[in-house]
Design a protein around this motif. Structure first.
Motif, short mmCIF file in Angstrom:
data_model
loop_
_atom_site.label_atom_id
_atom_site.label_comp_id
_atom_site.label_asym_id
_atom_site.label_seq_id
_atom_site.Cartn_x
_atom_site.Cartn_y
_atom_site.Cartn_z
N ASP A 74 0.87 -1.18 0.00
CA ASP A 74 0.00 0.00 0.00
C ASP A 74 0.90 1.21 0.00
OD1 ASP A 74 -2.74 -0.99 0.22
OD2 ASP A 74 -2.01 -1.98 2.00
N ARG A 150 -13.77 5.72 3.30
CA ARG A 150 -12.52 5.78 2.53
C ARG A 150 -12.50 6.88 1.47
NH1 ARG A 150 -10.04 -0.07 0.99
NH2 ARG A 150 -8.07 1.06 0.99
N HIS A 184 -10.66 0.70 -6.41
CA HIS A 184 -11.07 -0.71 -6.31
C HIS A 184 -12.16 -0.86 -7.35
CE1 HIS A 184 -9.81 0.78 -2.29
NE2 HIS A 184 -9.15 -0.36 -2.23
N ASP A 262 -8.60 -7.61 -4.32
CA ASP A 262 -8.40 -6.95 -3.04
C ASP A 262 -8.13 -8.07 -2.05
OD1 ASP A 262 -8.16 -5.26 -0.94
OD2 ASP A 262 -9.93 -4.07 -1.40
N GLU A 477 -10.93 2.92 6.89
CA GLU A 477 -11.35 1.71 6.19
C GLU A 477 -12.15 0.79 7.11
OE1 GLU A 477 -7.99 -0.05 4.32
OE2 GLU A 477 -9.04 -1.92 3.91
C1 BGC Z 1 -7.84 -2.69 0.98
C2 BGC Z 1 -6.93 -2.38 -0.17
C3 BGC Z 1 -5.51 -2.61 0.24
C4 BGC Z 1 -5.35 -4.05 0.69
C5 BGC Z 1 -3.96 -4.40 1.15
C6 BGC Z 1 -7.57 -4.07 1.56
O1 BGC Z 1 -8.28 -4.25 2.73
O2 BGC Z 1 -9.18 -2.59 0.58
O3 BGC Z 1 -7.12 -1.06 -0.60
O4 BGC Z 1 -4.64 -2.31 -0.81
O5 BGC Z 1 -6.22 -4.27 1.79
O6 BGC Z 1 -3.66 -3.79 2.35
#
Ligand code: BGC
Length: 730
Positions: A74, A150, A184, A262, A477
């Protein structure tokens, strides 16, 4: 003759045709030829292994042949701290602190594509230095509701703005030999029930609102990887989706990169194999434990996939297509000759972070010219609010960063306002950020509030620095906000502060719109986003007037939640009934809804004031009528009529009154930011492809360019139009 180091294995050399002369890059046809020669050398098990994770953030290569592993991180505002091999814990390395760039809503507010390119370039350098092959960003899910936890990671509510900004970001990242990962895909516009909610939306809204930024990322940005969304569409999970991935992305748009799940977004071997997924990540976290549940070998695209291939249930061709893409990705990244080496935490990156921050900040309101505050004036300033001192790169979920440093607003102000006496009071308190959990503060709210009000009473100026934070159920998130209002008692605190001292300005640190019942009582309001490492510096630059604010809102601020389209239809439209969610507002997202329904926003899309004033003048068009395939060229003069240098964003919207289909009153189709000295006039030129005026015709499953009259509107905000012109499409 130079042999690529990763191809030094004997078997590859024997295969011939793979040694490459030294030069800057391989041509696409050479890469494909090399892949053709490698594919037959791989065993089926080796190929299957490449299609799924071997750890939280890596996928295996083929050591026997010198094909490297793939390392992902990330995203999207900086390179995340190292995560443990096999669980979500941090690995506690000491060399993974980075530059945190402003969150993407802030980047969107700059309306500055060149800055998006510098942002991507600097971020890509950091990712490269950290040895990452894929940077998991940017996110371009459309801002549909201010409750989405988000939104701060995305580029706002307008598909055109997001499309324009996403392209240079991607190119900037990828010029470093690091893949960007657009995410996403698609319709992941809320966090609540994100792992399963089935979004019901018209094809028209899908094509006109939700897909364009992804399409731009693929076709204009040339993005090398794409992440599927957790949610469902047409009752199929988006991470393996026949229509979205096979038909639209790979067939219609010609995407030749890798589709990544994802984390944990795969649900079924057959669909994962057949419906467009290439790389399965995050399905389980206990792969190295004794348990076999979710261990990497049990991923949908691991042993179950191999068994189905062995039995002939699934054809080898689907595997080869995935491996071809995965090899192509390596040729673009860690198998690319002359890949740059990257750099990290260098002054230039901080400079980019600060520049984006400066241009991101939006001056929402400025009564009595409250801002800027004169840094040379001796005065007492009460800085009040938790967000003046709270690290904002921490929390929020996967975008959390381990910033080498983060200048807080209070630090930034203290550094710049050396002639003032600055005192600080917390005012209110939330708890620490905790993923998927709210931990309340143990501090006594009444005492905090009273102390802050007392400080306000005896100060010349009050600067309230509040907003949301990165806690669960805020901008974070895994959950959505529960309310549109400010949390932690800030509304009451603000009421008392402004009663005690009307000379109050507000700095809102958030990635989302919030209700502002206290707006009439405060003098100035700055929207300051999450600005990363240089947050406090950028904020002090604007508050002091060293920098004239030029940010524009990338989404509308409704007065109340029900003024937002997603909240105008009841629960099925948001958040859904836990199984389905129906986007009843259809194409009327954000300002399209406000305009069309005549609902006045608190602050409109595109709004943002300056310390100077601008006058938009005469609009000229190159023609009166246009045909499909032609370009509309519009010019408009802009004059800085004030006393400070500054920048204005000229915005061009287009609308059609009589139409075969319901239309928004207007839609953004062009913009241009222009910097002007006091008294200076410039002419901006904005071009619009006539084909951009088409609507998506569901009956024909194609874009339709309607003939007839259109209006072109020019202004400096969705509610700040200064002129209009009629054109004919013939
Ligand atoms: C998130 C993604 C992220 C991935 C890896 C997921 O929960 O939705 O945006 O890149 O985790 O951390």
């Amino acid at each position: 003759m130079k042999i690529l180091p990763f191809l030094l294995s004997a078997s590859l050399l024997l295969a011939g045709s793979i040694a490459t002369p030294a030069r800057a890059q391989l041509m696409a046809s050479e890469i494909e030829a090399q892949i053709d020669s490698i594919l037959p050398l791989l065993t089926r098990a080796e190929k299957v292994a490449m299609c799924h994770a071997q750890s939280k953030f890596s996928a295996p290569g083929v050591p026997r042949l010198g094909i490297p592993e793939l390392w992902l991180s990330d995203g999207p505002h900086g390179v995340r701290g190292e995560i443990n091999w096999d669980n979500w814990g941090y690995a506690n390395w000491t060399n993974d602190s980075i530059t945190a760039f402003p969150a993407l809503t802030g980047l969107a507010a700059t309306f500055n594509p060149a800055l998006a390119g510098r942002y991507g370039g600097a971020l890509g350098e950091e990712a490269r230095y950290r040895n990452k092959d894929v940077l998991l960003g940017p996110g371009v899910n459309i801002y549909r509701t201010p409750l989405n936890g988000r939104n701060f990671e995305y580029l706002g509510e307008d598909p055109f703005l997001a499309s324009v900004l996403v392209v240079p970001y991607i190119q900037g990242v990828q010029q470093n030999g690091v893949a960007a990962c657009i995410k996403h895909y698609v319709l992941n516009n809320q966090e609540l029930w994100r792992d399963h909610i089935n979004v019901v939306v018209s094809d028209r809204a899908l094509y006109e609102i939700y897909l364009p930024a992804f399409q731009a990322a693929v076709q204009k940005g040339g993005v090398w990887t794409l992440m599927g969304a957790y949610n469902q569409f047409q009752d199929q999970h988006c991470c393996h989706h026949e229509r979205l991935l096979n038909d639209i992305l790979k067939r219609d748009w010609g995407f030749d990169g890798v589709v990544v799940t994802d984390w944990g977004g795969a649900h079924n071997t057959r669909e994962a194999a057949l419906y467009g997924l290439d790389l399965e990540m995050g399905t389980g976290t206990d792969g190295l434990s004794l348990s076999t549940r979710n261990a990497y070998d049990n991923y949908y695209l691991a042993l179950p996939f191999l068994r189905a291939l062995n039995s002939g249930e699934l054809p080898e061709a689907v595997l080869d297509d995935k491996v071809r893409r995965l090899l192509r990705l390596r040729y673009r990244t860690n198998m690319s000759p002359n890949r740059p080496t990257g750099r990290m935490n260098n002054p230039e990156h901080l400079e980019v972070a600060r520049a984006v921050g400066q241009e991101a900040i939006v001056l929402l309101q400025n009564k009595d010219q409250f801002f800027p505050l004169d840094p040379n004036r001796p005065m007492t300033i009460a800085v009040i609010g938790e967000n003046a001192t709270r690290p904002m790169t921490v929390g929020g979920g996967s975008s959390e960063l381990k910033a080498k440093h983060e200048i807080s607003p209070l630090e930034g102000l203290r550094e710049r306002f050396t002639q003032a006496t600055i005192s600080y009071a917390l005012g209110y308190a939330s708890g620490p950020p905790q993923y998927a959990q709210v931990v309340p503060s143990p501090l006594d709210a009444d005492s905090l509030r009273k102390a802050a009000v007392a400080l306000a009473t005896r100060s010349d100026v009050v600067l309230f620095v509040g907003g949301l934070n990165k806690n669960y159920l805020q901008d974070s998130e895994g959950g959505d906000r529960l309310d549109y209002g400010l949390p932690f008692g800030q509304d009451q605190l603000l009421r008392e502060l402004t009663t005690a001292n009307p000379n109050t300005g507000v700095v809102l640190v958030s990635g989302n719109a919030v209700a502002m019942p206290w707006l009439a009582e405060v003098k100035g309001v700055l929207q300051a986003w999450y600005l990363g490492s240089e947050a406090g510096h950028a904020l002090a630059d604007v508050i002091s007037g060293d920098v004239n604010p030029s940010g524009k809102l990338p989404f509308s601020f409704p007065v109340q939640l029900t003024d937002n389209a997603a909240h105008a239809f009841g629960e099925l439209a948001y958040p859904g009934d836990s199984i389905n969610e129906v986007y009843q507002e259809d194409i009327l997202v954000g300002y399209r809804w406000h305009d069309t329904k005549g609902i006045k926003p608190l602050f409109a899309f595109g709004h943002g004031l300056s310390y100077t004033t601008f006058e938009l003048g005469a609009i000229t068009l190159d023609q009166k009528s246009y045909a499909a395939g032609e370009t509309i060229t519009l010019t408009c003069s802009v004059r800085n009529t004030g006393t400070r240098a500054g920048a204005e964003v000229v915005q061009v919207y287009v609308g059609k009154l009589a139409s075969a289909v319901p239309r928004a009153v207007k839609e953004l189709k062009g913009f241009q930011k222009v910097w002007l000295q006091p008294g200076e006039t410039a002419t901006v030129t904005i071009t619009i492809d006539v084909d951009q005026l088409a609507y998506y015709d569901e009956g024909l499953a194609a874009w339709q360019l309607e003939k007839g009259d259109y209006f072109i509107y020019v202004g400096n905000a969705a509610d700040g139009l200064v002129g209009q012109r009629r054109i004919i499409v013939r």
